[in-house]
Design a protein around this motif. Sequence first.
Motif, short mmCIF file in Angstrom:
data_model
loop_
_atom_site.label_atom_id
_atom_site.label_comp_id
_atom_site.label_asym_id
_atom_site.label_seq_id
_atom_site.Cartn_x
_atom_site.Cartn_y
_atom_site.Cartn_z
N ALA A 146 0.95 -1.06 0.06
CA ALA A 146 -0.08 0.18 0.08
C ALA A 146 0.91 1.14 -0.04
CB ALA A 146 -0.99 -0.08 1.10
N THR A 206 -4.25 7.12 -2.26
CA THR A 206 -3.62 5.69 -1.74
C THR A 206 -3.69 4.78 -2.77
OG1 THR A 206 -5.90 5.29 -0.84
CG2 THR A 206 -4.17 6.41 0.90
N TYR A 261 -3.44 0.30 -3.43
CA TYR A 261 -3.30 -1.14 -2.74
C TYR A 261 -2.85 -2.22 -3.61
CZ TYR A 261 -5.74 1.15 1.35
OH TYR A 261 -5.84 2.18 2.21
N LYS A 276 -6.67 -5.44 -0.81
CA LYS A 276 -7.80 -4.41 -0.93
C LYS A 276 -9.03 -5.16 -0.37
CE LYS A 276 -6.79 -2.38 -5.44
NZ LYS A 276 -7.28 -2.43 -7.01
N SER A 325 -5.58 -0.96 5.14
CA SER A 325 -6.17 0.28 4.98
C SER A 325 -4.51 0.93 5.48
CB SER A 325 -7.27 0.82 5.87
OG SER A 325 -7.45 1.91 5.82
#
Length: 115
Positions: free
Chosen positions: A49, A57, A59, A64, A68
């Motif tokens: 990430a 952002t 990922y 995904k 986070s």
Amino acid sequence: QVQLVESGGGLVQAGGSLRLSCAASGSTRRINAIGWYRQPAGKQRELVAVIRSAGTTDYADSVKGRFSISRDNAENTVFLQMNSLKVEDTAVYYCNADTTFLTYWGQGTQVTVSS
């Protein structure tokens, strides 16, 4: 120069959660993006990430919906919240800071997910 210190790794059961932290110090104003990478044993390092200075952002497809990335600008810290962990998430996780001319790496933190 930018210094990066990761923390928060450990051993967790599959389905569990961990939160990694990456504390940056030094010339933090030069940082364009901070990313989390991981390297499973015997495999290549891969991007997990990234969060950019503008706040956008990205990922890896494999994380995904489960991971986070976020940041605390006041503390110069980037976090990686990892939920619904899988055995295949086991790896050494590295923090990476990308500046205009140089890239910096932290020392890494081990994440082990048991079945």
